[in-house]
Scaffold this active site. Sequence first.
Site, PDB file in Angstrom:
ATOM      1  N   HIS A  41     -30.077  62.889 -26.462  1.00 15.37           N
ATOM      2  CA  HIS A  41     -31.069  63.435 -27.389  1.00 15.37           C
ATOM      3  C   HIS A  41     -32.458  63.215 -26.798  1.00 15.37           C
ATOM      4  O   HIS A  41     -32.890  62.079 -26.610  1.00 15.37           O
ATOM      5  CB  HIS A  41     -30.940  62.762 -28.762  1.00 15.37           C
ATOM      6  CG  HIS A  41     -29.652  63.097 -29.449  1.00 15.37           C
ATOM      7  ND1 HIS A  41     -29.303  62.614 -30.689  1.00 15.37           N
ATOM      8  CD2 HIS A  41     -28.610  63.888 -29.063  1.00 15.37           C
ATOM      9  CE1 HIS A  41     -28.118  63.101 -31.035  1.00 15.37           C
ATOM     10  NE2 HIS A  41     -27.673  63.864 -30.059  1.00 15.37           N
ATOM     11  N   GLN A 224     -23.585  65.923 -30.888  1.00 15.64           N
ATOM     12  CA  GLN A 224     -22.809  67.124 -30.532  1.00 15.64           C
ATOM     13  C   GLN A 224     -23.163  68.269 -31.494  1.00 15.64           C
ATOM     14  O   GLN A 224     -24.260  68.293 -32.010  1.00 15.64           O
ATOM     15  CB  GLN A 224     -21.294  66.839 -30.545  1.00 15.64           C
ATOM     16  CG  GLN A 224     -20.821  65.941 -29.414  1.00 15.64           C
ATOM     17  CD  GLN A 224     -21.125  64.467 -29.612  1.00 15.64           C
ATOM     18  OE1 GLN A 224     -20.704  63.890 -30.586  1.00 15.64           O
ATOM     19  NE2 GLN A 224     -21.837  63.867 -28.678  1.00 15.64           N
TER      20      GLN A 224
HETATM   21  P1  GDP Z   1     -29.999  67.376 -28.577  1.00 12.94           P
HETATM   22  O1  GDP Z   1     -28.810  66.831 -27.871  1.00 12.94           O
HETATM   23  O2  GDP Z   1     -29.625  68.297 -29.692  1.00 12.94           O
HETATM   24  O3  GDP Z   1     -30.979  66.322 -29.009  1.00 12.94           O
HETATM   25  O4  GDP Z   1     -30.760  68.298 -27.509  1.00 12.94           O
HETATM   26  P2  GDP Z   1     -31.039  67.917 -25.968  1.00 12.94           P
HETATM   27  O5  GDP Z   1     -32.124  66.923 -25.905  1.00 12.94           O
HETATM   28  O6  GDP Z   1     -29.781  67.618 -25.247  1.00 12.94           O
HETATM   29  O7  GDP Z   1     -31.489  69.329 -25.415  1.00 12.94           O
HETATM   30  C1  GDP Z   1     -32.567  70.020 -25.948  1.00 12.94           C
HETATM   31  C2  GDP Z   1     -33.574  70.269 -24.811  1.00 12.94           C
HETATM   32  O8  GDP Z   1     -34.517  71.235 -25.224  1.00 12.94           O
HETATM   33  C3  GDP Z   1     -34.379  69.039 -24.456  1.00 12.94           C
HETATM   34  O9  GDP Z   1     -34.734  69.101 -23.111  1.00 12.94           O
HETATM   35  C4  GDP Z   1     -35.605  69.176 -25.344  1.00 12.94           C
HETATM   36  O10 GDP Z   1     -36.744  68.507 -24.808  1.00 12.94           O
HETATM   37  C5  GDP Z   1     -35.814  70.657 -25.299  1.00 12.94           C
HETATM   38  N1  GDP Z   1     -36.399  71.272 -26.503  1.00 12.94           N
HETATM   39  C6  GDP Z   1     -36.231  70.957 -27.803  1.00 12.94           C
HETATM   40  N2  GDP Z   1     -36.859  71.847 -28.595  1.00 12.94           N
HETATM   41  C7  GDP Z   1     -37.439  72.746 -27.757  1.00 12.94           C
HETATM   42  C8  GDP Z   1     -38.202  73.935 -27.970  1.00 12.94           C
HETATM   43  O11 GDP Z   1     -38.473  74.358 -29.072  1.00 12.94           O
HETATM   44  N3  GDP Z   1     -38.602  74.609 -26.854  1.00 12.94           N
HETATM   45  C9  GDP Z   1     -38.314  74.189 -25.586  1.00 12.94           C
HETATM   46  N4  GDP Z   1     -38.739  74.910 -24.560  1.00 12.94           N
HETATM   47  N5  GDP Z   1     -37.588  73.080 -25.365  1.00 12.94           N
HETATM   48  C10 GDP Z   1     -37.148  72.379 -26.442  1.00 12.94           C
HETATM   49  P1  IMO Z   2     -25.498  66.146 -27.914  1.00 12.53           P
HETATM   50  O1  IMO Z   2     -25.484  65.134 -29.029  1.00 12.53           O
HETATM   51  C1  IMO Z   2     -23.360  69.130 -25.615  1.00 12.53           C
HETATM   52  C2  IMO Z   2     -19.138  68.368 -24.807  1.00 12.53           C
HETATM   53  C3  IMO Z   2     -18.746  68.085 -23.382  1.00 12.53           C
HETATM   54  C4  IMO Z   2     -17.336  68.629 -23.373  1.00 12.53           C
HETATM   55  C5  IMO Z   2     -16.821  68.257 -24.759  1.00 12.53           C
HETATM   56  C6  IMO Z   2     -16.015  66.974 -24.795  1.00 12.53           C
HETATM   57  O2  IMO Z   2     -26.436  65.832 -26.829  1.00 12.53           O
HETATM   58  O3  IMO Z   2     -25.684  67.514 -28.472  1.00 12.53           O
HETATM   59  P2  IMO Z   2     -16.592  64.399 -24.577  1.00 12.53           P
HETATM   60  O4  IMO Z   2     -17.410  63.653 -23.582  1.00 12.53           O
HETATM   61  O5  IMO Z   2     -17.093  64.305 -25.967  1.00 12.53           O
HETATM   62  O6  IMO Z   2     -15.138  64.085 -24.476  1.00 12.53           O
HETATM   63  O7  IMO Z   2     -16.731  65.939 -24.133  1.00 12.53           O
HETATM   64  O8  IMO Z   2     -17.973  68.132 -25.576  1.00 12.53           O
HETATM   65  N1  IMO Z   2     -20.206  67.487 -25.344  1.00 12.53           N
HETATM   66  C7  IMO Z   2     -21.453  67.875 -25.536  1.00 12.53           C
HETATM   67  N2  IMO Z   2     -22.065  69.055 -25.265  1.00 12.53           N
HETATM   68  N3  IMO Z   2     -24.044  68.142 -26.235  1.00 12.53           N
HETATM   69  C8  IMO Z   2     -23.438  66.976 -26.538  1.00 12.53           C
HETATM   70  O9  IMO Z   2     -24.044  66.023 -27.266  1.00 12.53           O
HETATM   71  C9  IMO Z   2     -22.098  66.780 -26.151  1.00 12.53           C
HETATM   72  N4  IMO Z   2     -21.222  65.763 -26.259  1.00 12.53           N
HETATM   73  C10 IMO Z   2     -20.068  66.210 -25.776  1.00 12.53           C
HETATM   74  O10 IMO Z   2     -19.587  68.756 -22.475  1.00 12.53           O
HETATM   75  O11 IMO Z   2     -17.370  70.035 -23.300  1.00 12.53           O
HETATM   76 MG    MG Z   3     -28.028  66.723 -25.931  1.00 17.11          MG
END
Ligand code: GDP
Ligand code: IMO
Ligand code: MG
Length: 424
Positions: A41, A224
């Site tokens: 996150h 996820q």
């Molecule tokens: P999460 O797992 O749902 O918390 O999301 P992640 O952090 O894995 O992936 C979201 C990505 O998009 C991160 O690199 C954030 O910094 C970025 N992000 C979130 N909101 C925005 C947005 O509105 N615009 C852009 N360009 N990036 C964003």
């Molecule tokens: P956040 O919270 C995106 C995906 C993995 C794989 C499947 C199973 O950042 O959104 P696992 O390690 O759970 O056995 O993997 O789920 N996966 C995610 N994809 N964001 C995540 O978390 C994920 N956590 C697991 O890529 O396809």
């Molecule tokens: Mg993520």
Amino acid sequence: MTVDVLLGLQWGDEGKGKIVDVLAPKYDLIARFQGGPNAGHTLEFDGKKFVLNTIPSGIFEDNTMNLIGNGVVIDPIILKKEIDKLKLAGVDLLAKKNLLIARKAHLILPTHQLLDASSEKKMGDSKIGSTLKGIGPTYMDKTGRNGLRVGDIHLPDFKNKYNKLVDKHKAILSNYGDIEDFSEREAAFFDALELLKQFEFVDSEHTVNQYLKNGKSVLAEGAQGTMLDIDFGSYPFVTSSNTTTAGACTGLGIAPNKIGEVIGIFKAYCTRVGSGPFPTELENETGEELRKIGHEFGATTGRPRRCGWIDLPALKYAIMLNGVTQLVMTKADVLSGFDKIYACTHYNYNGEVIDYMPYDICSIKPEPVWKEIAGWHEDLTGIRQPNQVPEKLQNYIDYLEAELEVPIKYLSVGPDRVQTLVMC
Ligand code: GDP
Ligand code: IMO
Ligand code: MG
């Protein structure tokens, strides 16, 4: 008082961390309820960027307590790294006393990771594409009633329990071939447990309910996304926990009638990391472009994320399953510059046009039926007010709200905390 829930409506990485951080000042407690360090996150503010795997995204808010709930699986080694990194950045969790850990949360052992890797290797091309963090094997031990829990580390016979479980794992691993040496990881595991012991362990069911009783506000943070839910996701290409609102009840110990607002978050398009079906995937230049502009690479594993247009049947399914009352749309800025964007409204499936998510999307691929939508060219990253939203983006928002029947309350136009608009 009730517990609000924020969770992902697609295949993860919708921007949950960013939005929880934005909302954190409104809440007394932020609680992660499932998943583990498979999550990544991302939070950005004041020119700094953090990726949290296990720690709730309220950790930077001074007046907010954070809880790792009973439904989470914890890798002490990864958690220690997160804690150490935060300390280096000036956030000393032990000094601030702003992190509680549920005794009933299960522990990820070094051998769980080995099992994850061996199982994926054996599956070859049909592998899940797991993050290899040991998530599946740990939840298997939980439901198989073999798991070790955080509270166990204080027991005098913890080491025996650990050895017993490791022996079981070794027996399974020997079927896959030679067992990799994990003595270094094992030493790191026990070292990390010593740090963990310095934190306050709680029964999350009592903690959360006590917060509510005292009139305090609670936000449950999902990991996820709904399409990775163990029951309702694109099985078997899913994770091993319930990522839906129901998971917040079991993952924290709260009754269903204690759930308040359900905040569902989705990208203005769609991504997926790992294997498995993805109906709206664009395996072409446009997909590449979305990946490049959106920096779509996994926060945990660095893997390129697969990209595609928004999938309305999947989103409607997710909204139904979760009882979503408010929507957050992120990454609208990434779509700036496309003359046309597309939304999948239905699927061509098995000779029929359908508007729902069918049982089997693995062996029969749903072919999207597209609606063409006029794109916008304005740079959104500097806008802060709803009246600055370009007309064509507003049309897209109006269309989605009409289709999804839930208001888009927040619009995210960049990764930074401040790049967030309250729409209504
Ligand atoms: P999460 O797992 O749902 O918390 O999301 P992640 O952090 O894995 O992936 C979201 C990505 O998009 C991160 O690199 C954030 O910094 C970025 N992000 C979130 N909101 C925005 C947005 O509105 N615009 C852009 N360009 N990036 C964003
Ligand atoms: P956040 O919270 C995106 C995906 C993995 C794989 C499947 C199973 O950042 O959104 P696992 O390690 O759970 O056995 O993997 O789920 N996966 C995610 N994809 N964001 C995540 O978390 C994920 N956590 C697991 O890529 O396809
Ligand atoms: Mg993520």
